[in-house]
Design a protein around this motif. Structure first.
Motif, PDB file in Angstrom:
ATOM      1  N   PRO A   1       6.615  13.957   5.816  1.00  0.00           N
ATOM      2  CA  PRO A   1       5.419  13.893   6.669  1.00  0.00           C
ATOM      3  C   PRO A   1       4.665  15.225   6.703  1.00  0.00           C
ATOM      4  N   GLU A   2       4.087  15.594   5.566  1.00  0.00           N
ATOM      5  CA  GLU A   2       3.290  16.812   5.453  1.00  0.00           C
ATOM      6  C   GLU A   2       1.991  16.462   4.741  1.00  0.00           C
ATOM      7  N   VAL A   3       0.862  16.806   5.332  1.00  0.00           N
ATOM      8  CA  VAL A   3      -0.434  16.515   4.725  1.00  0.00           C
ATOM      9  C   VAL A   3      -0.474  17.118   3.324  1.00  0.00           C
ATOM     10  N   GLY A   4      -0.901  16.299   2.371  1.00  0.00           N
ATOM     11  CA  GLY A   4      -0.995  16.723   0.985  1.00  0.00           C
ATOM     12  C   GLY A   4       0.240  16.419   0.150  1.00  0.00           C
ATOM     13  N   HIS A   5       1.348  16.042   0.810  1.00  0.00           N
ATOM     14  CA  HIS A   5       2.569  15.742   0.055  1.00  0.00           C
ATOM     15  C   HIS A   5       2.344  14.494  -0.800  1.00  0.00           C
TER      16      HIS A   5
ATOM     17  N   ALA B   1       1.643   7.842  -3.981  1.00  0.00           N
ATOM     18  CA  ALA B   1       1.213   7.935  -2.581  1.00  0.00           C
ATOM     19  C   ALA B   1       0.937   9.402  -2.260  1.00  0.00           C
ATOM     20  N   GLU B   2       0.087   9.601  -1.253  1.00  0.00           N
ATOM     21  CA  GLU B   2      -0.198  10.958  -0.785  1.00  0.00           C
ATOM     22  C   GLU B   2      -0.447  10.927   0.713  1.00  0.00           C
ATOM     23  N   VAL B   3       0.195  11.832   1.436  1.00  0.00           N
ATOM     24  CA  VAL B   3       0.039  11.908   2.887  1.00  0.00           C
ATOM     25  C   VAL B   3      -1.334  12.510   3.209  1.00  0.00           C
ATOM     26  N   LEU B   4      -2.099  11.787   4.041  1.00  0.00           N
ATOM     27  CA  LEU B   4      -3.445  12.216   4.418  1.00  0.00           C
ATOM     28  C   LEU B   4      -3.515  12.805   5.819  1.00  0.00           C
ATOM     29  N   GLU B   5      -2.706  12.265   6.738  1.00  0.00           N
ATOM     30  CA  GLU B   5      -2.778  12.708   8.139  1.00  0.00           C
ATOM     31  C   GLU B   5      -1.424  12.514   8.802  1.00  0.00           C
ATOM     32  N   VAL B   6      -1.051  13.489   9.633  1.00  0.00           N
ATOM     33  CA  VAL B   6       0.221  13.435  10.359  1.00  0.00           C
ATOM     34  C   VAL B   6      -0.015  13.939  11.773  1.00  0.00           C
ATOM     35  N   ARG B   7       0.400  13.142  12.750  1.00  0.00           N
ATOM     36  CA  ARG B   7       0.426  13.553  14.154  1.00  0.00           C
ATOM     37  C   ARG B   7       1.722  12.998  14.729  1.00  0.00           C
ATOM     38  N   GLU B   8       2.791  13.768  14.563  1.00  0.00           N
ATOM     39  CA  GLU B   8       4.123  13.299  14.969  1.00  0.00           C
ATOM     40  C   GLU B   8       4.228  13.181  16.477  1.00  0.00           C
ATOM     41  N   PRO B   9       4.777  12.129  17.020  1.00  0.00           N
ATOM     42  CA  PRO B   9       5.278  10.899  16.421  1.00  0.00           C
ATOM     43  C   PRO B   9       4.326   9.731  16.633  1.00  0.00           C
TER      44      PRO B   9
ATOM     45  N   LEU C   1       0.711   8.362  11.221  1.00  0.00           N
ATOM     46  CA  LEU C   1       1.025   8.733   9.848  1.00  0.00           C
ATOM     47  C   LEU C   1       0.085   7.929   8.955  1.00  0.00           C
ATOM     48  N   VAL C   2      -0.651   8.632   8.101  1.00  0.00           N
ATOM     49  CA  VAL C   2      -1.595   7.978   7.192  1.00  0.00           C
ATOM     50  C   VAL C   2      -1.310   8.474   5.783  1.00  0.00           C
ATOM     51  N   TYR C   3      -1.165   7.518   4.854  1.00  0.00           N
ATOM     52  CA  TYR C   3      -1.019   7.910   3.459  1.00  0.00           C
ATOM     53  C   TYR C   3      -1.598   6.850   2.535  1.00  0.00           C
ATOM     54  N   THR C   4      -1.966   7.319   1.336  1.00  0.00           N
ATOM     55  CA  THR C   4      -2.422   6.385   0.321  1.00  0.00           C
ATOM     56  C   THR C   4      -1.185   5.688  -0.243  1.00  0.00           C
ATOM     57  N   PHE C   5      -1.410   4.517  -0.791  1.00  0.00           N
ATOM     58  CA  PHE C   5      -0.349   3.731  -1.416  1.00  0.00           C
ATOM     59  C   PHE C   5      -1.026   2.910  -2.505  1.00  0.00           C
ATOM     60  N   ALA C   6      -0.800   3.299  -3.777  1.00  0.00           N
ATOM     61  CA  ALA C   6      -1.493   2.670  -4.897  1.00  0.00           C
ATOM     62  C   ALA C   6      -2.999   2.763  -4.643  1.00  0.00           C
ATOM     63  N   ASP C   7      -3.699   1.631  -4.566  1.00  0.00           N
ATOM     64  CA  ASP C   7      -5.156   1.623  -4.339  1.00  0.00           C
ATOM     65  C   ASP C   7      -5.549   1.617  -2.869  1.00  0.00           C
ATOM     66  N   TRP C   8      -4.586   1.612  -1.984  1.00  0.00           N
ATOM     67  CA  TRP C   8      -4.853   1.367  -0.575  1.00  0.00           C
ATOM     68  C   TRP C   8      -4.489   2.542   0.318  1.00  0.00           C
ATOM     69  N   THR C   9      -4.749   2.372   1.608  1.00  0.00           N
ATOM     70  CA  THR C   9      -4.340   3.350   2.613  1.00  0.00           C
ATOM     71  C   THR C   9      -3.528   2.630   3.675  1.00  0.00           C
ATOM     72  N   LEU C  10      -2.396   3.236   4.037  1.00  0.00           N
ATOM     73  CA  LEU C  10      -1.562   2.723   5.120  1.00  0.00           C
ATOM     74  C   LEU C  10      -1.710   3.661   6.308  1.00  0.00           C
ATOM     75  N   THR C  11      -2.062   3.094   7.458  1.00  0.00           N
ATOM     76  CA  THR C  11      -2.176   3.853   8.700  1.00  0.00           C
ATOM     77  C   THR C  11      -1.160   3.281   9.679  1.00  0.00           C
ATOM     78  N   TRP C  12      -0.213   4.113  10.065  1.00  0.00           N
ATOM     79  CA  TRP C  12       0.852   3.721  10.997  1.00  0.00           C
ATOM     80  C   TRP C  12       0.575   4.386  12.333  1.00  0.00           C
ATOM     81  N   ARG C  13       0.354   3.595  13.388  1.00  0.00           N
ATOM     82  CA  ARG C  13       0.137   4.116  14.742  1.00  0.00           C
ATOM     83  C   ARG C  13       1.320   3.696  15.605  1.00  0.00           C
TER      84      ARG C  13
END
Length: 138
Positions: free
Chosen positions: A47-51, A65-73, A76-88
């Protein structure tokens, strides 16, 4: 000649899952490779932006995949293939309301249409309930 900037309209799958564990425990299941692999896909997530990492998908192989945004806990936002996953993650009573937005589906693209039609039910009926079951059983 006039140039038109036509923005593609994309669709999002949104799934809401209650998990009877605190946000910190759900966060660990989203961000620790060993736990993530137990309910979804093996990966080298951090969970590090840019990872940049890969999710090892059973049918599709390694997906970038690439981590775009992190605000623990809580986010968490990251790319996944062609998409973006946003976990709230939202604390709710003694548990966590987990809201997943899987965005970027171009429904004019046949592969995206197929993924959109299958990933919504997959997240809702199989993957996120598997996460809840894993966390609630320990």
């Amino acid at each position: 000649m006039t140039e038109k900037n036509i923005e593609k309209k994309t669709e999002t799958v949104t799934v809401d899952q209650f998990i009877a564990r605190p946000p910190e425990r759900v966060w660990a299941a989203l961000t620790q490779p060993d736990l993530l692999g137990r309910w979804w896909a093996p990966s080298d997530i951090r969970p590090e932006v840019g990872h940049r990492f890969h999710l090892q998908m059973p049918t599709w192989g390694p997906q970038p995949a690439e981590v775009l945004e992190v605000r623990e806990p809580e986010l968490l936002v990251y790319t996944f293939a062609d998409w973006t996953l946003t976990w709230r993650l939202v604390a709710e009573g003694r548990g966590t309301r987990l809201i997943l937005e899987h965005s970027g589906f171009d429904l004019d693209d046949p592969q995206h249409r197929f993924a959109f039609d299958n990933m919504g039910p997959g997240w809702r009926d199989a993957v996120l309930p598997r996460l809840a079951q894993l966390l609630e059983s320990d």
